[in-house]
Design an enzyme around this catalytic site. Structure first.
Site, PDB file in Angstrom:
ATOM      1  CD  GLU A 423      88.412  49.205  20.434  1.00  0.00           C
ATOM      2  OE1 GLU A 423      87.691  50.204  20.322  1.00  0.00           O
ATOM      3  OE2 GLU A 423      89.570  49.157  20.004  1.00  0.00           O
TER       4      GLU A 423
HETATM    5  C1  LIG Z   1      88.847  38.883  16.782  1.00  0.00           C
HETATM    6  C2  LIG Z   1      88.707  39.276  18.199  1.00  0.00           C
HETATM    7  C3  LIG Z   1      89.709  40.025  18.798  1.00  0.00           C
HETATM    8  C4  LIG Z   1      89.632  40.342  20.155  1.00  0.00           C
HETATM    9  N1  LIG Z   1      90.674  40.997  20.765  1.00  0.00           N
HETATM   10  C5  LIG Z   1      90.671  41.120  22.116  1.00  0.00           C
HETATM   11  C6  LIG Z   1      91.823  41.615  22.812  1.00  0.00           C
HETATM   12  O1  LIG Z   1      92.829  41.968  22.206  1.00  0.00           O
HETATM   13  N2  LIG Z   1      91.783  41.676  24.160  1.00  0.00           N
HETATM   14  C7  LIG Z   1      90.690  41.294  24.861  1.00  0.00           C
HETATM   15  O2  LIG Z   1      90.736  41.339  26.075  1.00  0.00           O
HETATM   16  N3  LIG Z   1      89.566  40.846  24.239  1.00  0.00           N
HETATM   17  C8  LIG Z   1      89.541  40.741  22.888  1.00  0.00           C
HETATM   18  N4  LIG Z   1      88.433  40.259  22.241  1.00  0.00           N
HETATM   19  C9  LIG Z   1      87.247  39.925  23.019  1.00  0.00           C
HETATM   20  C10 LIG Z   1      86.035  40.797  22.751  1.00  0.00           C
HETATM   21  O3  LIG Z   1      86.163  42.023  23.390  1.00  0.00           O
HETATM   22  C11 LIG Z   1      84.828  39.970  23.226  1.00  0.00           C
HETATM   23  O4  LIG Z   1      84.623  38.993  22.225  1.00  0.00           O
HETATM   24  C12 LIG Z   1      83.617  40.793  23.458  1.00  0.00           C
HETATM   25  O5  LIG Z   1      83.774  41.527  24.633  1.00  0.00           O
HETATM   26  C13 LIG Z   1      82.338  39.932  23.575  1.00  0.00           C
HETATM   27  O6  LIG Z   1      82.509  38.839  24.405  1.00  0.00           O
HETATM   28  P1  LIG Z   1      82.069  37.375  23.913  1.00  0.00           P
HETATM   29  O7  LIG Z   1      82.607  37.168  22.569  1.00  0.00           O
HETATM   30  O8  LIG Z   1      82.426  36.420  24.967  1.00  0.00           O
HETATM   31  O9  LIG Z   1      80.487  37.481  23.759  1.00  0.00           O
HETATM   32  P2  LIG Z   1      79.392  37.321  24.925  1.00  0.00           P
HETATM   33  O10 LIG Z   1      79.751  38.206  26.063  1.00  0.00           O
HETATM   34  O11 LIG Z   1      79.201  35.881  25.195  1.00  0.00           O
HETATM   35  O12 LIG Z   1      78.112  37.927  24.245  1.00  0.00           O
HETATM   36  C14 LIG Z   1      77.188  37.162  23.453  1.00  0.00           C
HETATM   37  C15 LIG Z   1      76.070  38.086  23.001  1.00  0.00           C
HETATM   38  O13 LIG Z   1      75.316  38.530  24.131  1.00  0.00           O
HETATM   39  C16 LIG Z   1      75.180  39.938  24.098  1.00  0.00           C
HETATM   40  N5  LIG Z   1      75.062  40.436  25.473  1.00  0.00           N
HETATM   41  C17 LIG Z   1      75.870  40.197  26.532  1.00  0.00           C
HETATM   42  N6  LIG Z   1      75.433  40.854  27.617  1.00  0.00           N
HETATM   43  C18 LIG Z   1      74.312  41.519  27.255  1.00  0.00           C
HETATM   44  C19 LIG Z   1      73.391  42.406  27.917  1.00  0.00           C
HETATM   45  N7  LIG Z   1      73.527  42.754  29.185  1.00  0.00           N
HETATM   46  N8  LIG Z   1      72.370  42.911  27.210  1.00  0.00           N
HETATM   47  C20 LIG Z   1      72.212  42.596  25.889  1.00  0.00           C
HETATM   48  N9  LIG Z   1      73.042  41.784  25.223  1.00  0.00           N
HETATM   49  C21 LIG Z   1      74.077  41.253  25.886  1.00  0.00           C
HETATM   50  C22 LIG Z   1      76.445  40.415  23.367  1.00  0.00           C
HETATM   51  O14 LIG Z   1      76.232  41.681  22.774  1.00  0.00           O
HETATM   52  C23 LIG Z   1      76.604  39.333  22.317  1.00  0.00           C
HETATM   53  O15 LIG Z   1      75.752  39.647  21.238  1.00  0.00           O
HETATM   54  C24 LIG Z   1      88.483  39.955  20.892  1.00  0.00           C
HETATM   55  C25 LIG Z   1      87.461  39.235  20.269  1.00  0.00           C
HETATM   56  C26 LIG Z   1      87.564  38.891  18.951  1.00  0.00           C
HETATM   57  C27 LIG Z   1      86.472  38.087  18.329  1.00  0.00           C
END
Ligand SMILES: Cc1cc2nc3c(=O)[nH]c(=O)nc-3n(C[C@H](O)[C@H](O)[C@H](O)COP(=O)(O)OP(=O)(O)OC[C@H]3O[C@@H](n4cnc5c(N)ncnc54)[C@H](O)[C@@H]3O)c2cc1C
Length: 746
Positions: A423
């Site tokens: 989220e």
């Molecule tokens: C267990 C689990 C359940 C989930 N369930 C769902 C679901 O039901 N439906 C769904 O659609 N998604 C789901 N997700 C996805 C979740 O919303 C994403 O993992 C989340 O949005 C972060 O994306 P990412 O993991 O690709 O991290 P990334 O986007 O790759 O981020 C990596 C790091 O960079 C940081 N970052 C990125 N952009 C910036 C910025 N502009 N400034 C500063 N820092 C930044 C982030 O905070 C993070 O620390 C789930 C994820 C998990 C792990």
């Protein structure tokens, strides 16, 4: 000039900002919060029916859950739990009764998730997903009547299991950059030639994805043949995709931090979907981002904050008890000051998070959708739960680390990063959303000014801008004097309700909201659009705003609960810690602010001296620790409505039940131990021989000692028991990679 000076908004930012509304956050931004309004706001309450549900099916479900078995043996919830969840409508808490749902308030929904979270993260996450951002919420807000009539009863009965598919491998935090696509075209559906969309996508991390029967899918819609309008690129669109359609592949399962709630990837290759499956129909094509933000504005204030509040209360409960029963160096570890430091923080965090959860739910139940407040709740609650869980692990030592049915902490510890990531990953929420959106959304004039500048009718825009601008100037002047006066007098004349010993906290919060409002104006004036790229500046503003919100919630809780004298140390801890953080953040902000003359102005008006709040005193921390290491009414209030095991000894008692028994027996045996201590005797037999204690008391001490032994025990396993897990087939990355893009896209 104003166009250049003010931050510009991308379409996704504008849609995020327009979603939801403002609430108490707007009061903080005025620099002069109206305390009467805060205290008069009706606290959240459960209806009779909701209370019965929590005391009935929720309690029953908790008693049926065996978290160890679920995570380590079954790797899923057992069939009877799935059936129970569906039959008792846990997936339909937010669906109105007319569609067969429970039609619960936000607070009831939150209470259910809180109690479940105190028993099993897997069950709590499974129950929370269909009730938060997903098909149910989106259909209720944006679905056509036909869609609501068709889907909502099926979701309510559990005949359909929904999930929400937004995240893709390329697009995580920047979800709007997804490359998943849909092209408007004609095609055959159920033997008929209809207008529809040909979809190609690849999503991952989708909770409930592996068992979903319907995906709420986000994709970018294109209309090259102009079948629904004149635009080629229509934008992000949301549709309901039955998983049995040809071309839909439901992937295998991810294992999120060894938690076994259903989560996995899914993808689609040339899936044809009739247009009436777009949520809201053709009119809502391209409005998906706005719909998502609107659904998120309320939803993110409930699920994860409830889980986190439960986590904080649960860890305070078990760690207080464990520190009381566990002895080292011949004394309960709860007597060591270094342990009390952690216990005090845990007790106060539990108080604070539940205060904020209740206040936010009350706002949601009052019809608000405060997007900034819910972002604060999501990131602050999950982050603070991490601190509490880490404290709990440290205090428990090896007992928290060794996995097995006797371990009641490991599962929560592994679950912490999940809440932090989903989220909206917290780093983004803290550094971009809380303040970035807050400054625009909750500021009394800024959004009005920005909207006026974007008005295509120049005369009307200028008129609206004038009105907002001069209002802003007046507000800034008044606020400058207010902040200055309150800073230079230490806030002693700042407004506060008559709240006894707590009045001084209100005064300090009045002082710092004025300082915050002034600093916001100075930053906007000097950095303008550049502010959103200064993430460290924005994060500090976000922290100050969050601290102000959470502190208000703590004060409101104390007031709503009848200003309990015994709870005052908890309130004091929260407020003293919060004020110290606020002062430190202001100091860091001023020290690092890129426009130096503005930083000097901030120093003069806001913080002429170095930070003086030093956080809670040791005395207050010890008083908080004492609350959770002794049975008392304040402890009850802190841990109210968490699951309490009934089986506390013998076969079938789990780690939690054994701890409960050992805690109660240790407390009951304390007077006997005190007597022995005064007589300088450690050994019960010797004390009996010398007549310091009676035979019955000696027996009581023995049974207490065996209860404590059972509570501090950990599991061990035969080598074969562990190899069966190791023999499980390794996750096959390559087969996913092969399938990850439809052949055409590759
Ligand atoms: C267990 C689990 C359940 C989930 N369930 C769902 C679901 O039901 N439906 C769904 O659609 N998604 C789901 N997700 C996805 C979740 O919303 C994403 O993992 C989340 O949005 C972060 O994306 P990412 O993991 O690709 O991290 P990334 O986007 O790759 O981020 C990596 C790091 O960079 C940081 N970052 C990125 N952009 C910036 C910025 N502009 N400034 C500063 N820092 C930044 C982030 O905070 C993070 O620390 C789930 C994820 C998990 C792990």
């Amino acid at each position: 000039m104003a166009r250049h000076a003010l931050p510009s908004l991308s379409d996704t930012e504008r849609e995020a900002i327009e979603a939801g509304d403002v609430w108490w956050d707007a009061d903080i931004f005025t620099g002069n919060p109206d305390w009467k309004k805060l205290l008069a706001f009706a606290p959240a309450r459960l209806s009779d029916e909701e209370q019965k549900f929590v005391a009935g099916p929720v309690e029953e479900l908790c008693a049926m859950l065996d978290d160890w078995k679920i995570n380590w043996e079954l790797h899923d919830l057992p069939p009877e739990i799935w059936d129970f969840l569906k039959k008792k409508k846990f997936f339909a808490m937010i669906i109105p009764k007319e569609y067969g749902g429970l039609g619960f308030s936000a607070y009831a929904h939150s209470e259910v998730i809180r109690k479940l979270s105190s028993r099993s993260i897997c069950a709590a996450v499974t129950a929370m997903v269909p009730n938060s951002l997903g098909p149910g919420e989106l259909l209720m807000q944006f679905g056509t009547k036909e869609q609501r009539d068709y889907w909502l009863p099926r979701l309510a009965s559990g005949d359909e299991i929904p999930c929400f598919s937004l995240t893709s491998p390329e697009a995580g935090s920047d979800a709007a950059s997804m490359i998943d696509s849909g092209v408007v075209c004609r095609g055959k559906f159920d033997g008929k030639d209809v207008l529809g969309i040909r979809l190609n996508w690849h999503k991952r991390y989708i909770t409930l994805g592996p068992i979903a029967t319907v995906l709420g899918l986000a994709f970018k819609l294109h209309d090259p043949d102009h079948l629904i309008g004149q635009q080629d690129d229509i934008g992000i669109t949301l549709a309901l995709v039955p998983t049995n359609l040809p071309g839909v592949s439901i992937g295998r399962r991810h294992l999120p931090a060894m938690h076994v709630f259903q989560n996995g990837p899914n993808w689609g290759h040339d899936v044809f979907l009739p247009m009436d499956h777009v949520i809201g129909g053709v009119e809502q094509c391209g409005k998906g981002w706005k719909m998502l933000m609107s659904a998120l504005a309320a939803g993110r204030g409930i699920s994860l904050p409830s889980l986190s509040a439960a986590g904080a209360a649960f860890t305070a409960n078990v760690t207080g008890a464990y520190a009381r029963v566990r002895e080292q160096f011949h004394v309960p570890i709860a007597r060591f000051e270094a342990i009390q430091e952690r216990l005090g923080r845990m007790a106060a965090t539990a108080y604070l998070l539940d205060a904020a959860r209740r206040m936010t739910c009350a706002a949601l139940d009052d019809g608000h959708k405060p997007a900034v407040v819910t972002a604060i709740m999501k990131s602050q609650a999950t982050d603070r739960m991490r601190i509490s869980v880490n404290d709990a692990m440290d205090v428990h030592g090896g007992k928290g680390i060794i996995e097995g049915p006797l371990n009641y902490l490991g599962s929560l510890y592994r679950g912490v990063p999940i809440g932090i990531t989903v989220e909206g990953a917290n780093i983004v929420t803290r550094s971009l959303i809380q303040f970035g959106q807050g400054a625009i959304r909750s500021h009394p004039y800024l959004l009005k000014e920005m909207m006026a500048l974007q008005d295509t009718d120049r005369a009307r825009g200028l008129d609206a801008f004038d009105k907002a601008f001069w209002g802003h100037v007046g507000h800034s002047i008044v606020n400058t004097f207010r902040a200055w006066g309150r800073a230079w007098t230490g806030g002693i004349f700042a407004p506060a309700p008559s709240a006894g010993a707590a009045s001084r906290f209100y005064r300090q919060l009045s002082r710092y909201s004025a300082a915050f409002a002034l600093a916001v104006d100075l930053s906007l004036l000097s950095l303008g659009g550049g502010l959103k790229r200064q993430e460290m500046v924005s994060a500090r503003f976000g922290d100050i705003l969050s601290e102000l919100y959470l502190s208000c919630a703590a004060l409101k809780r104390w007031n709503d609960e009848g200003r309990q004298k015994d709870d005052f140390p908890l309130l004091e801890w929260c407020l003293e810690a919060s004020l110290a953080t606020i002062e430190t953040r202001f100091d860091e902000l001023i020290m690092n602010f890129p426009v130096r003359p503005v930083a000097w102005l901030m120093r003069f008006f806001i913080q002429p001296l170095s930070p003086s709040s030093r956080g809670p005193s040791d005395h207050v921390t010890q008083a908080c620790a004492a609350i959770i290491t002794n049975p008392c009414a304040a402890r009850e209030r802190l841990t109210v409505d968490l699951f309490v095991p009934t089986k506390t000894e013998g076969d079938g008692a789990d780690g939690l039940g054994l701890l409960k028994r050992a805690f109660e027996m240790t407390v009951a045996a304390q007077p006997i131990r005190d007597r022995m201590h005064a007589a300088r005797i450690r050994d019960a037999d010797k004390a009996l021989a010398q007549g310091t204690i009676t035979a019955a008391e000696a027996a009581q001490l023995k049974s207490t000692a065996s209860a404590v032994s059972a509570a501090i025990a950990v599991n061990d396993f035969a080598a074969e028991e562990l190899t069966s897990r190791g023999a499980a087939k390794k996750g096959d990355v390559s087969s996913q990679a092969k399938n990850r893009r439809p052949a055409a896209a590759e």
